[in-house]
Design a protein around this motif. Sequence first.
Motif, PDB file in Angstrom:
ATOM      1  N   LEU A  88      55.606 -24.463   7.814  1.00 42.67           N
ATOM      2  CA  LEU A  88      55.764 -25.195   9.062  1.00 42.67           C
ATOM      3  C   LEU A  88      56.678 -24.403   9.976  1.00 42.67           C
ATOM      4  N   GLN A  89      56.193 -24.092  11.180  1.00 38.50           N
ATOM      5  CA  GLN A  89      57.039 -23.408  12.150  1.00 38.50           C
ATOM      6  C   GLN A  89      57.804 -24.450  12.951  1.00 38.50           C
ATOM      7  N   ALA A  90      59.139 -24.408  12.867  1.00 37.69           N
ATOM      8  CA  ALA A  90      59.965 -25.383  13.567  1.00 37.69           C
ATOM      9  C   ALA A  90      61.396 -24.879  13.623  1.00 37.69           C
ATOM     10  N   ASP A  91      62.097 -25.287  14.665  1.00 33.84           N
ATOM     11  CA  ASP A  91      63.524 -25.014  14.814  1.00 33.84           C
ATOM     12  C   ASP A  91      64.279 -26.067  14.005  1.00 33.84           C
ATOM     13  N   LEU A  92      65.194 -25.642  13.161  1.00 38.79           N
ATOM     14  CA  LEU A  92      65.931 -26.596  12.336  1.00 38.79           C
ATOM     15  C   LEU A  92      66.739 -27.576  13.178  1.00 38.79           C
ATOM     16  N   ALA A  93      67.088 -27.179  14.392  1.00 41.00           N
ATOM     17  CA  ALA A  93      67.865 -28.066  15.258  1.00 41.00           C
ATOM     18  C   ALA A  93      67.064 -29.302  15.662  1.00 41.00           C
TER      19      ALA A  93
END
Length: 229
Positions: A88-93
């Motif tokens: 999954l491509q996602a910003d942890l923020a």
Amino acid sequence: MALYDDPRFLAGYRELRRTGMGLNDELEIPAMSALLPSVDEGLRVADLGCGEGELAVRLASSGASVIAVDASTSMLSQAVEHPRIRYLQADLAQLDLPGASLDLVVSSLALHYVEDFAGLVGRIARWLVPGGQFVFSVEHPVVTAPLEASAQVIDDYADEGRRQRNWFVDGVVKYHRTIGSIVEALLAAGFSIEALREPQPSLDQVERKPHLAVHRRRPPLLLISARRS
């Protein structure tokens, strides 16, 4: 653009891993493995900042079902496919996952890039089932502390916040927080601390790889295992 999508940074990082000049193989991977639980078939895991999926593959190969998350297109494009891994491509923020959907959350050398550590820890607590485990490694706070990257001593430890470094490229942003702040964030989110490790190279390791000698002067890594109460 995610840091690891910068071609110059990515080339430097991959060369570091290829040549074994980093801390991963000698220190971080063995220390992380020692804190991870035995993996039963169907264990539900999230790997935060998974990179090219090395840790996720190890867990999935032992039977876990893994959600592996990273912000970098370049890293995920090279990630090893596995039938029990969903990348999954996602910003942890901004990442959010269903409540009580995970048994284990892991993160390898990624969370020092996250500004709102306490906020992320609060979300992780919601994602885990009661008794779920959170195991992570970060650069040690004595390493991230100096405001000036060239500082040769532990300095500015109490001044938490943004740090800017030159690491393959200029302007790499990391966030310094004290060990106390890290532990307090975990406790406030309802975790109990099960282990806190500060691995350093042995004399035998330094003899084989002299570049590790500096890490006997101060610990380069901090690893924590915490459990949701």
